[in-house]
Every structure is written in structure tokens, then in C-alpha cells.
Design a protein around this motif. Structure first.
Motif, mmCIF file in Angstrom:
data_model
loop_
_atom_site.group_PDB
_atom_site.id
_atom_site.type_symbol
_atom_site.label_atom_id
_atom_site.label_comp_id
_atom_site.label_asym_id
_atom_site.label_seq_id
_atom_site.Cartn_x
_atom_site.Cartn_y
_atom_site.Cartn_z
ATOM 1 N N GLU B 15 -8.266 7.647 52.452
ATOM 2 C CA GLU B 15 -9.681 7.568 52.112
ATOM 3 C C GLU B 15 -10.582 7.712 53.335
ATOM 4 O O GLU B 15 -11.641 8.294 53.250
ATOM 5 N N ASP B 34 -18.535 17.415 44.220
ATOM 6 C CA ASP B 34 -18.113 16.066 43.811
ATOM 7 C C ASP B 34 -16.948 15.628 44.688
ATOM 8 O O ASP B 34 -16.314 16.434 45.352
ATOM 9 N N VAL B 35 -16.697 14.305 44.649
ATOM 10 C CA VAL B 35 -15.531 13.742 45.320
ATOM 11 C C VAL B 35 -14.712 13.053 44.248
ATOM 12 O O VAL B 35 -15.264 12.344 43.405
ATOM 13 N N TYR B 36 -13.410 13.303 44.250
ATOM 14 C CA TYR B 36 -12.548 12.700 43.229
ATOM 15 C C TYR B 36 -11.523 11.798 43.894
ATOM 16 O O TYR B 36 -11.036 12.099 44.984
ATOM 17 N N SER B 37 -11.195 10.688 43.220
ATOM 18 C CA SER B 37 -10.245 9.759 43.838
ATOM 19 C C SER B 37 -9.484 8.990 42.775
ATOM 20 O O SER B 37 -9.940 8.878 41.638
ATOM 21 N N PRO B 40 -11.820 3.584 43.061
ATOM 22 C CA PRO B 40 -13.109 3.607 43.757
ATOM 23 C C PRO B 40 -12.902 3.529 45.270
ATOM 24 O O PRO B 40 -12.071 2.749 45.732
ATOM 25 N N LEU B 44 -17.994 4.786 50.011
ATOM 26 C CA LEU B 44 -18.238 6.220 49.836
ATOM 27 C C LEU B 44 -19.663 6.501 49.375
ATOM 28 O O LEU B 44 -20.294 7.462 49.837
ATOM 29 N N ASP B 45 -20.179 5.660 48.477
ATOM 30 C CA ASP B 45 -21.467 5.954 47.838
ATOM 31 C C ASP B 45 -22.601 6.248 48.820
ATOM 32 O O ASP B 45 -23.273 7.277 48.680
ATOM 33 N N LEU B 48 -21.968 9.589 50.594
ATOM 34 C CA LEU B 48 -22.132 10.732 49.705
ATOM 35 C C LEU B 48 -23.584 10.859 49.241
ATOM 36 O O LEU B 48 -23.985 11.879 48.693
ATOM 37 N N LEU B 50 -25.030 8.884 46.966
ATOM 38 C CA LEU B 50 -25.179 8.588 45.548
ATOM 39 C C LEU B 50 -26.235 7.519 45.373
ATOM 40 O O LEU B 50 -26.237 6.517 46.074
ATOM 41 N N LYS B 51 -27.120 7.766 44.419
ATOM 42 C CA LYS B 51 -28.140 6.758 44.140
ATOM 43 C C LYS B 51 -27.507 5.612 43.358
ATOM 44 O O LYS B 51 -26.528 5.814 42.644
ATOM 45 N N GLU B 52 -28.113 4.451 43.493
ATOM 46 C CA GLU B 52 -27.624 3.303 42.742
ATOM 47 C C GLU B 52 -27.681 3.603 41.248
ATOM 48 O O GLU B 52 -28.629 4.205 40.773
ATOM 49 N N SER B 53 -26.648 3.185 40.540
ATOM 50 C CA SER B 53 -26.631 3.404 39.096
ATOM 51 C C SER B 53 -27.707 2.549 38.427
ATOM 52 O O SER B 53 -27.978 1.440 38.869
ATOM 53 N N PHE B 141 -7.019 12.445 47.155
ATOM 54 C CA PHE B 141 -8.472 12.415 47.152
ATOM 55 C C PHE B 141 -8.945 13.850 47.329
ATOM 56 O O PHE B 141 -8.410 14.570 48.179
#
Lengths: 461, 174
Positions: B15, B34-37, B40, B44-45, B48, B50-53, B141
Motif C-alpha cells: 500500500e 481510480d485506485v482499487y484495493s 481500505p 489514501l483519501d 487521492l 477524495l472529498k469527505e463522503s 492494489f
């Protein structure tokens, strides 16, 4: 062997696994033909389930008269079993939700099986109030829905209706939590499978791809569901205790019931998780995932909750004496020295005395001892529920209506049948899905396993 | 609109290697598909971007809906639709409405959030999303670039320079 380990914590995954080893170890039991040991347990489980199904059929066909309930003792084994199974169902959510919020990494080894256990235990529990209604074909009357009877609604002030809502909510939320956790692991099985098997797992894996955004949302969902499930799990047994505590029967009408029931539920739930996991660990060779450290942690929870339960028993006795109210005192005198004295002392020994052995680290880490004690606690908690229900009802307000109750073979068969249901479901689950959460174990491998890579890692373990 | 995506992706086993590669790609301004793993990836978020969900906000709204449904429903039934006296207590017996109000709050929030999660993630029973690489759910990954956003050659060159163990191509139905 020189994988780095944390200097302060015992590793939770042993055997110097790689990610692929974890997949292989946990998924392969679902891909092979069932081992003989599985078949040897499955056959008696199905036999018990059949016996129970017949007894339920007979109860519905002939009526509640096939049970030994009488006018005085109108709750017997049925409600005892209901409360007992619901209590067992509490460990799953406690492990998966409360331990998730507390960031306890050891939950990953046991959470999946414990959640499955919760769902099956709640199914067993739900059976009893349904058949106890007598006319099960009218069971939907317990839900408030517009109807042609008026609309005549249910009584929202009744603790029994609160129970309907609590248990159906608990079942639904546990199911969602469990299944959402299972989806990435079903995808793992899907990606290894071929042919029809792949099609089937593809259907149930819901199209999981492992995308970063999905993982992010998945973790959020798990966290918020855990946050919701934590008060929920506490509320469910609180509300079950309201079935008794909101009545005016001496011995039931006590404010200590909610915390005492919740502690008892966690206590019995962990005992059942241990009983089940010690078998699963042996049969599926999961000693490196469900380690002695896991067993010790669970035994500590048993010690803590067992002691809370013990304090609650003694507090009840003290308060009944201190109240200066002779009817309350008589109720508790009857509990200990009345017609059901044996269940009271069985309960005291199994629930209060026996967990105290776990003050010893050596015994907490002894698998055989833990297994025997977990069974003893299961029996003790059943006695507790019977003590509360049976002894209290047997000596009610009028001495002329005092009575005694023992179950018929139908009632015993239904109880045995719920074991059949529970083990049949669990064994099928162990065949079709990994009993240990694959993705979650991978997630802790490098922070809580023996592949620890943190700054305080020591070499050469 | 094109309904197929041509993907170039690099395969990683660790990772921290993929996090480094993601950080490098972002600093060069490359658009990551995208990143696949297999699980989790911690940390990473933010790398990368990524906005908060917003799932928990939705959860709050569903929960509130449950609270109102239960409380207002019981209020209407016991004060307007069919008032019944139980043990001389008031029709509008607020304390005894609390358990059910709580349970429905939890129930609505849990069901609503779970359903929202699957809907926004494009998942559901029988949904057959293309899997980029079958080893993702096991131990690999993957860092993926869409050819429409990053030229295939540029992506390959980048992955080669950033410790990808394998560099593969695949066309996904979008």
C-alpha cells in the motif's frame, strides 16, 4: 523468522501471513467439499431442527394447551428462551459496533461470526413470542397498520409493543450491518470462482469493485451504523427488561432491571461467541486468526460483565431488605429458598462465582477451561431468566393461586429446535461465506498483526 | 457519450508504494481514474483528493424522518384518530412514546443510509460491474488511468517510473 512486531501489543494475526495467505486461509473452506467434522455436526443440527419444527407445528395445530403453562404461571420456558436468545444476540453487535467505535482491533477476528450469530439468535428468539400468541396467523396484528378493524391501532404505551419495535429494528439493522460488511468478502469469493458459482456470488456481491470511493463510503457507513447500533443494542435489552420492570409484580418492578439485563446480555452473548468460536477455530483451523489474545480479551469482557451481573443480584437482595416492604422481601426469599431454589443457586454459581476464575491470566488463556466455562455461563444465564420469570409468577399475590410449573416435552422440543435452527444456519453460513472478515483482517495485518510496521516495531520475533 | 472506457493500470503489492505513486501522479497534475484495493487503505483519501463522503448527512436526515414519523404518527393516532384511555393516563403520553421514537429513528437512518450507499455506488443485487483485475479482491492494489484523460503512453511511462509491478490495459463498460 524476523518479521517486525509491535513491542507493546500482542499480535492479532499470527503465522507471518501475506495478504494472499489470508484470502487462501479464510476463503478456501467455502470452496472445498464439507469436511467430515462439519457433516457430523450438521446432521444432529438438522435433526434437532426437525424435532423443533414438529413441536411448533403441534403447538399451532393443537394449541397452547400442549404446554404446561397455567393460569398462575403464564410465562414459562417460552419467554425464558426468548429473553435468553435475545441476550445471546447482543454480543454480535457489541463486538462489531461498540468495539469498532473504541477502535479495538481484536474485533476483526471474531466480528463476522458474532454478527451472524446475532442474526440467527434473534431469529430463534423471535419465534417464542410469536407462537406464544396462540393464533400465529394473526401475528401481523402486532404491527400498526391501517386496517378494517376500525382502524384499531396497537397500544403504543405497552412495553410489549416497544419490544416488537426494538427487536424488529435490531434484526434489520444487524442484518444490514452484517451484509454490508460481507460484500467485499463475497467479491473475493466471486473473483476466485468459476462458472455457475461465479454467477451466484456475482449476484450477491452486488457489483463490488474495490474502488477507493466505495471503500471510503463503506467505512463511513460502517462507522455511522456502528454509532447507531451502539445505543440500539443497549436499548433492546433495556426494552426487554421493561416487559418485566413496567409491571407491578414484586420481583419484577425494579429500576435496576435495564442495566442488569444489558450486562447479562453481553455476558451471555460473549459466552456463546466463545463456545461457537472455539469450535469453529478448531474445525476450520483458524488458530492464527482467532488467537489466544482474542480469547483472553473476550474473557476479560466476561469477567467484567459477570461481575456487574453479580453486583446487580446482590443489590436486588439488599434493596428488597432495605425497602422494609414485606411483600418485596417475600418475593426475594422465595426466589432463593422457594420451589425453584435450585435454579437460583445454579444461577448464582454459574454467573457470579464461575467468571471470577478469569482473574487468573493462566485460566483466561486456557482454551479448554474457557470452553467449559462458556457453556456453564450459558446455562447460568438461562437459569437467570427462568428465576426471574418462573419463581416470581409461581408465588403471586394470592396464596390460593400459587402453583408450580415444569415444561412438557413439546416445550423442551421447541427449545432444542431453536438450537437446531441456530446451528443449522451457522453451519450453512460457514460453508457459503468466510467466517472471519477477510478484508478487515487484511486491514489490520500491518497495524495489529505480526507484520506490524509501526515505528516501535522490533525485529526478530 | 462513449459507453466504454479504455484503462491503463499499474499493479502494486504494497500500500505504501501505491500511495507514493498516487502522490506523484497528483503532483504532476495527472487525472487518476481510480485506485482499487482489497481493503481500505489508511491515509489514501487525502492523497487521492477524495472529498469527505456526505453519507452521514443523509443518515441524519433519514433519522430525523424516522423521529418525526414515529412521534407525530403516535401523537395523531392517540389524540386524533382513536384516543383510548390506558390506566387513567393522558392521551398524549409522551414518555411512553420515547422507546418507539428512538427505535424508528435508528431504523430509518440505517435503512436509508444503506440503500443510499448502494444506490450512489451503483451497486445492488445482480449488478454486474466490470472488475478491473480479479486479484484486486485478493492481494493487489491497482492505480488506473483513463485513456480519455491521460494518454496511454504517458500513463505507462509514469507507472513504469513509479514501481508498478505490472502494467496492463483493459476496456471497461462504463
Amino acid at each position: 523468522m524476523s518479521a517486525p512486531v509491535s513491542s507493546i501489543r500482542e499480535p492479532l494475526v499470527l503465522g507471518h501471513k501475506t495478504y494472499h495467505d489470508i484470502t487462501e486461509d479464510l476463503v478456501s473452506p467455502t470452496e472445498k467439499a464439507p469436511p467430515l467434522s462439519w457433516i457430523m455436526v450438521f446432521i444432529p443440527a438438522v435433526a434437532l431442527l426437525s424435532l423443533g419444527s414438529f413441536a411448533v407445528y403441534w403447538t399451532i395445530y393443537v394449541g397452547i394447551g400442549t404446554w404446561n403453562l397455567n393460569r398462575t404461571i403464564n410465562w414459562g420456558w417460552d419467554i425464558t428462551n426468548f429473553v435468553w436468545w435475545i441476550g445471546i444476540g447482543h454480543a454480535g453487535t457489541l463486538i462489531s459496533a461498540i468495539l469498532l467505535l473504541f477502535r479495538q482491533k481484536w474485533r476483526t477476528g471474531v466480528n463476522r461470526a458474532a454478527e451472524a450469530m446475532t442474526i440467527f439468535a434473534v431469529m430463534c428468539a423471535g419465534l417464542f413470542p410469536m407462537i406464544h400468541m396462540g393464533r400465529i396467523w394473526n401475528a401481523m396484528f402486532i404491527f400498526p397498520y391501517p386496517n378494517t378493524r376500525g382502524s384499531l391501532w396497537v397500544n403504543f404505551n405497552s412495553a410489549l409493543l416497544w419490544d416488537v419495535f426494538a427487536i424488529s429494528t435490531y434484526f434489520t439493522v444487524s442484518l444490514l450491518f452484517w451484509y454490508t460488511g460481507l460484500v467485499p468478502d463475497l467479491a473475493t469469493i466471486r473473483d476466485r470462482a468459476k462458472g455457475l458459482r461465479k454467477k451466484i456470488y456475482s449476484f450477491f456481491a452486488l457489483g463490488w469493485t474495490g474502488s477507493a470511493k466505495h471503500w471510503q463510503r463503506w467505512e463511513y457507513l460502517a462507522l455511522v451504523l456502528a454509532g447507531l447500533a451502539t445505543p440500539l443494542v443497549l436499548s433492546v435489552h433495556t426494552i426487554v427488561s421493561f416487559d418485566f420492570a413496567t409491571s407491578v409484580v414484586p420481583g419484577w418492578h425494579t429500576t435496576i432491571f435495564p442495566p442488569y439485563f444489558v450486562a447479562g446480555a453481553v455476558f451471555s452473548g460473549f459466552a456463546m461467541v466463545l463456545t461457537l468460536m472455539l469450535i469453529v477455530r478448531r474445525v476450520l483451523h483458524l488458530e492464527q486468526y482467532i488467537t489466544i489474545a482474542h480469547i483472553e480479551s473476550m474473557n476479560k469482557v466476561i469477567l467484567a460483565t459477570g461481575s456487574i451481573v453479580g453486583v446487580a443480584y446482590i443489590t436486588e437482595l439488599f434493596i428488597s431488605w432495605y425497602s422494609g416492604y414485606i411483600y418485596e422481601q417475600a418475593a426475594f426469599f422465595n426466589r432463593a429458598f422457594g420451589v425453584y431454589w435450585w435454579s437460583y443457586f445454579g444461577m448464582m454459581f454459574a454467573n457470579v462465582v464461575s467468571p471470577q476464575f478469569f482473574w487468573s491470566r493462566k485460566l483466561r488463556r486456557n482454551v479448554t477451561f474457557t470452553f467449559m466455562l462458556s457453556i456453564l455461563i450459558n446455562i447460568g444465564m438461562w437459569f437467570e431468566r427462568f428465576v426471574i420469570i418462573g419463581t416470581t409468577l409461581a408465588r403471586d399475590f394470592l396464596p390460593s393461586s400459587w402453583s408450580y410449573y415444569s415444561p412438557t416435552w413439546i416445550e423442551i422440543s421447541i427449545y432444542l429446535g431453536t438450537f437446531g435452527l441456530f446451528f443449522t444456519m451457522f453451519l450453512i453460513f460457514a460453508r457459503v461465506a468466510p467466517v472471519v472478515a477477510v478484508a478487515e483482517v487484511k486491514h489490520i495485518l500491518k497495524t495489529g498483526g505480526d507484520q506490524y510496521v509501526g515505528e516501535d516495531a522490533v525485529k526478530g520475533h | 457519450m462513449k459507453n466504454r472506457k479504455d484503462i491503463v493500470y499499474g499493479v502494486y503489492s504494497e500500500e505504501h508504494d501505491i500511495i507514493e505513486a498516487v502522490r506523484e501522479a497528483r503532483s504532476r497534475g495527472m487525472e487518476i481514474y481510480d485506485v482499487y484495493s482489497p481493503m481500505p487503505i489508511h491515509g489514501l483519501d487525502p492523497v487521492l483528493g477524495l472529498k469527505e463522503s456526505r453519507l452521514h448527512i443523509a443518515g441524519f436526515i433519514y433519522g430525523l424522518l424516522g423521529t418525526l414519523t414515529a412521534f407525530l404518527g403516535m401523537t395523531w393516532i392517540f389524540t386524533k384518530d382513536w384516543p383510548i384511555i390506558f390506566g387513567g393516563k393522558p392521551y398524549w403520553a409522551v414518555p411512553s412514546f420515547i422507546p418507539i421514537t428512538f427505535e424508528l429513528t435508528v431504523l430509518f437512518a440505517a435503512i436509508g443510509m444503506t440503500v443510499s450507499f448502494y444506490v450512489v455506488s451503483g451497486m445492488g443485487f445482480g449488478v454486474d460491474n466490470d472488475v478491473l483485475d480479479e486479484r484486486i479482491s485478493d492481494d493487489k492494489f491497482c492505480l488506473a488511468f483513463d485513456n480519455a484523460e491521460v494518454e496511454a503512453d504517458e500513463a505507462k511511462q509514469f507507472l513504469r517510473a513509479n514501481n508498478a509491478e505490472e502494467i496492463l490495459e483493459k476496456t471497461l463498460k462504463a
